[in-house]
Design an enzyme around this catalytic site. Structure first.
Site, PDB file in Angstrom:
ATOM      1  N   HIS A   1       3.734  -2.200   3.264  1.00  0.00           N
ATOM      2  CA  HIS A   1       3.815  -0.853   2.677  1.00  0.00           C
ATOM      3  C   HIS A   1       5.194  -0.686   2.035  1.00  0.00           C
ATOM      4  CE1 HIS A   1       0.664  -0.639   5.729  1.00  0.00           C
ATOM      5  NE2 HIS A   1       0.137   0.350   5.034  1.00  0.00           N
TER       6      HIS A   1
ATOM      7  N   HIS B   1      -6.109   2.908  -4.007  1.00  0.00           N
ATOM      8  CA  HIS B   1      -6.015   3.105  -2.555  1.00  0.00           C
ATOM      9  C   HIS B   1      -6.351   4.563  -2.199  1.00  0.00           C
ATOM     10  CE1 HIS B   1      -4.969   2.157   1.511  1.00  0.00           C
ATOM     11  NE2 HIS B   1      -3.796   2.750   1.534  1.00  0.00           N
TER      12      HIS B   1
ATOM     13  N   HIS C   1      -5.388   9.401   0.496  1.00  0.00           N
ATOM     14  CA  HIS C   1      -5.428   8.664   1.755  1.00  0.00           C
ATOM     15  C   HIS C   1      -6.356   9.259   2.806  1.00  0.00           C
ATOM     16  CE1 HIS C   1      -3.785   5.670   4.605  1.00  0.00           C
ATOM     17  NE2 HIS C   1      -3.341   5.071   3.521  1.00  0.00           N
TER      18      HIS C   1
ATOM     19  N   ASP D   1       0.818  -1.220   0.000  1.00  0.00           N
ATOM     20  CA  ASP D   1       0.000   0.000   0.000  1.00  0.00           C
ATOM     21  C   ASP D   1       0.849   1.266   0.000  1.00  0.00           C
ATOM     22  OD1 ASP D   1      -2.080  -1.759   0.265  1.00  0.00           O
ATOM     23  OD2 ASP D   1      -2.981  -0.765   1.997  1.00  0.00           O
ATOM     24  N   ASP D   2       0.189   2.345  -0.391  1.00  0.00           N
ATOM     25  CA  ASP D   2       0.669   3.737  -0.227  1.00  0.00           C
ATOM     26  C   ASP D   2       1.753   4.166  -1.209  1.00  0.00           C
ATOM     27  OD1 ASP D   2      -1.059   3.573   1.866  1.00  0.00           O
ATOM     28  OD2 ASP D   2       0.411   3.941   3.452  1.00  0.00           O
TER      29      ASP D   2
ATOM     30  N   TYR E   1      -6.867   3.051   5.784  1.00  0.00           N
ATOM     31  CA  TYR E   1      -7.035   2.622   7.190  1.00  0.00           C
ATOM     32  C   TYR E   1      -7.962   1.405   7.314  1.00  0.00           C
ATOM     33  CZ  TYR E   1      -5.517   7.457   7.359  1.00  0.00           C
ATOM     34  OH  TYR E   1      -4.851   8.622   7.115  1.00  0.00           O
TER      35      TYR E   1
END
Ligand code: ZN
Length: 322
Positions: free
Chosen positions: A277, A183, A187, A127-128, A224
């Site tokens: 991540h 995603h 965020h 992720d991210d 989250y």
């Protein structure tokens, strides 16, 4: 003489009626006493859980998982963000009064279980990103012929002028057989946004991805892990399935190569959807170290879409559904 005999017969009849009535009442009392004990003994969380207590709701969720899960996932560990919202995950009072707790622990009107279609396979998700360590990660994945799923942030790849490097990484991911998924744009917690803003987050990211890959993603991971039925409905409307995770070493918190490495080799098994991540150096180092170990065990690392068949609005792993 006749009169007293009649009286005697009447008294006997009365006693018999009273006796039968007492037996019936007694049976009822004993069976209604027996039932709550069975319920309490076999599944305490249903009867003790206050509806507003989040921690109890988590315990209950764990109970649900333990009793209903038949897949090979062996971990119900979750980060704080996985604590379900109480209003939608607390079992209804109706469920707590049904005789067999095993049947009541099945989730409400939930979609079909997302059972892995590949045996001996697991999905690794990042992720991210993309970030400064993604290229090195892609090299290692290539070396071991492992596939991963990257849940990317739209704002990091939207601008063709300023984000050429990140965009080239997205292109490389797809070219090398990985899956690129949504995603959000920057965020945000979707449950705190209006429908319009959630759709904007989703669409701007999917557009940025498809401007590089030529295809819109089919998977969404809400930031989250925060979502509710409204978000699931919006995702469905946009042709996206929600993908959460199990397990997660909480690598964003534990930036320690040995810890993350040990967590991965101890917890990732067939059917797992591991959350990592790729923006953290420690995570990428730990995963690269774990990669040969997982491969030697015969575990096949595949994309989420290769691991499970998901339709828009589905939630994977399915016990997250709400
Ligand atoms: Zn994230």
């Amino acid at each position: 003489m006749k009169k007293s005999r009649m009286k005697h017969i009447f008294s006997l009849l009365l006693m018999a009626v009273v006796g039968v009535a007492l037996i019936i009442t007694g049976t009822k009392i004993s069976s209604s006493n027996q039932y709550p004990h069975e319920t309490i003994n076999s599944n305490p969380t249903w009867t003790t859980m206050p509806s507003q207590d989040t921690s109890s709701a988590t315990t209950s969720l764990t109970t649900i998982i333990t009793e209903t899960q038949t897949t090979t996932e062996d971990s119900q560990e979750s980060s704080p963000s996985t604590v379900p919202t109480t209003s939608e995950t607390t079992p209804s009072s109706k469920e707590s009064t049904v005789t067999k707790p095993k049947t009541t622990t099945k989730p409400r009107t939930k979609p079909p279980k997302t059972t892995p279609k590949l045996k001996g396979a697991a999905a690794i998700t990042f992720d991210d990103g993309p970030g400064g360590h993604t290229s090195r990660l892609l090299n290692a994945l290539k070396q071991y012929n492992a596939k991963a799923t990257f849940f990317v942030i739209g704002s990091g790849i939207a601008n063709p002028e300023n984000q050429k490097y990140n965009r080239s990484l997205i292109k490389r991911m797809v070219d090398e057989g990985h899956e690129v998924a949504n995603h959000s744009y920057d965020h945000k917690d979707f449950t705190k946004l209006s429908d319009k803003d959630v759709l904007s987050q989703i669409r701007r990211t999917s557009d940025a991805i498809s401007s590089i890959t030529g295809e819109k993603p089919t998977l969404l991971r809400p930031p989250y892990g925060s979502f509710n039925r409204r978000i699931t409905n919006l995702a469905e409307q946009e042709g996206l399935a929600l993908v959460l995770w199990s397990p997660s070493p909480e690598d964003w918190k534990y930036k320690d190569v040995d810890y993350v490495y040990n967590y991965i080799i101890d917890h990732v098994t067939a059917g797992s959807t591991l959350l990592l991540h790729d923006i953290h150096k420690t995570t990428v180092d730990a995963f690269i170290k774990a990669l040969p170990v997982l491969t030697e065990r015969g575990l096949k690392l595949v994309t989420v879409s290769e691991l499970v068949d998901l339709k828009p609005g589905d939630v994977h792993p399915s016990w997250w559904w709400r």
